[in-house]
Design a protein around this motif. Structure first.
Motif, short mmCIF file in Angstrom:
data_model
loop_
_atom_site.label_atom_id
_atom_site.label_comp_id
_atom_site.label_asym_id
_atom_site.label_seq_id
_atom_site.Cartn_x
_atom_site.Cartn_y
_atom_site.Cartn_z
N THR A 199 43.42 49.80 27.92
CA THR A 199 44.38 49.20 27.93
C THR A 199 45.34 49.78 26.41
N ASP A 240 50.01 49.60 24.41
CA ASP A 240 49.36 48.74 24.55
C ASP A 240 50.27 49.81 26.03
N ARG A 242 49.30 48.11 28.73
CA ARG A 242 50.03 47.14 29.60
C ARG A 242 50.72 46.45 29.27
N MET A 267 39.32 46.36 32.94
CA MET A 267 41.16 47.02 32.16
C MET A 267 41.91 47.81 32.98
N GLU A 270 43.71 44.39 34.02
CA GLU A 270 44.52 43.89 33.54
C GLU A 270 45.36 44.81 34.13
N LEU A 271 45.36 46.70 33.48
CA LEU A 271 46.57 47.07 33.84
C LEU A 271 47.57 46.84 35.19
#
Length: 314
Positions: A199, A240, A242, A267, A270-271
């Motif tokens: 991330t 970042d 994201r 991670m 999240e992505l």
């Protein structure tokens, strides 16, 4: 009074120790000459010995194909290198970005042959401060995304305005690919493959400190971050993935190994969640860091064939 002196002395000693540790962290991870591939491989926890014969054989086959060195100059004056494998008559090209402490031809052998067999030109990049590319400080995607844009433009110049570009990255290279999506990509870039991206550099180093070295991230990360800003020109949380992938306009295939001990598998979720464009998620059970394409080569390649290739051909 004596107690105050003792306490003050302890505080000074503690601060000095934290600073020394931050200097060690900076030198060990950010400076090209000190960042060792063997150490990264141990941290990843993947048993590479069982894959090395296959990788070497694939690399030998790859190098039998016509190829040449290609160079560009980065915005900050570094001479950057890539290896170009042309596929005669094809307008499709995959630009490959490798992982931390590696280099292009080390990370892309079986995958390069896979793309070649599917009619793709190959541009296998050495990211700054790696391989034959210049640079003292490692960019962790923050600097490399601007280099990636230059390679993209180089491919458009070489293959023409009607070319079709696919981006593929693993580990730090995958973070580079995702962070590049935060920039305005030319319309020739059709899709991307991200294999075990982190991330942010801040997040992955915090994870390593906490889980592998059992050290608190504060204040080591804050001190080291100031050094990185001063010497390398960027901050570990400056980019970042994201936030950058939320700006993406091209389809993305996210891949990760469930047993990744270097870049936690959490991670990738999240992505994937942050991405607002067309997307697909593939988690390879039991795979460690950058192991997915070897542990289940068939499933890995099928995901690219079924999701990515039709998009590139649109």
């Amino acid at each position: 009074m004596n107690l105050l002196k003792v306490a003050a002395g302890a505080a000074v000693a503690g601060a000095a120790g934290e600073y020394a540790l931050a200097v060690y962290f900076f030198n060990r991870t950010m400076i090209r000459s000190n960042a060792k591939r063997e150490r990264t491989q141990k941290m990843a926890g993947t048993d590479w010995d069982k894959y090395i014969p296959h990788i070497r054989e694939a690399k030998e086959k790859l190098m039998e194909n016509s190829h040449e060195d290609m160079y560009i100059t980065s915005e900050d004056g570094l001479k950057l290198h890539a290896t170009w494998f042309p596929c005669e008559g094809s307008k499709k090209v995959v630009i490959c970005f490798h992982g931390y402490t590696s280099e292009g031809l080390n990370d892309y052998s079986t995958l390069a042959l896979f793309y070649r067999n599917n009619g793709y030109n190959l541009l296998i990049v050495d990211e700054r401060a790696h391989g034959q590319s210049e640079g003292k400080y490692i960019g962790f995607g923050c600097l490399d995304r601007h280099d990636a844009m230059l390679w993209i433009r180089k491919m458009i110049e070489k293959l023409g305005e009607d070319c079709k570009i696919l981006l593929h990255g693993d580990s730090m290279g995958a973070a580079t690919v995702l962070m590049t999506n935060g920039l305005k990509l030319p319309p020739q870039v059709k899709a991307a493959v991200s294999d075990c991206a982190f991330t942010s550099a801040w997040d992955v180093f915090t994870s390593v400190l906490n889980n592998m070295y059992h050290l608190p991230a504060f204040p080591l990360m804050q001190i080291a971050n100031r050094m990185i800003k001063q010497k390398a020109g960027y901050e570990l949380d400056e980019c970042d993935a994201r936030k950058e992938v939320a700006k993406a306009e091209i389809p993305i295939l996210f891949i990760h190994g469930s047993a990744d001990s270097f870049v936690p598998c959490s991670m990738v979720y999240e992505l994937y969640e942050a991405c607002r464009t067309e997307k697909k998620l593939l988690v390879i059970e039991g795979a460690g860091h950058v192991e997915s394409c070897y542990r289940d080569e068939k499933l890995y390649q099928e995901a690219i064939e079924s999701f990515i290739f039709p998009i590139v051909e649109r």
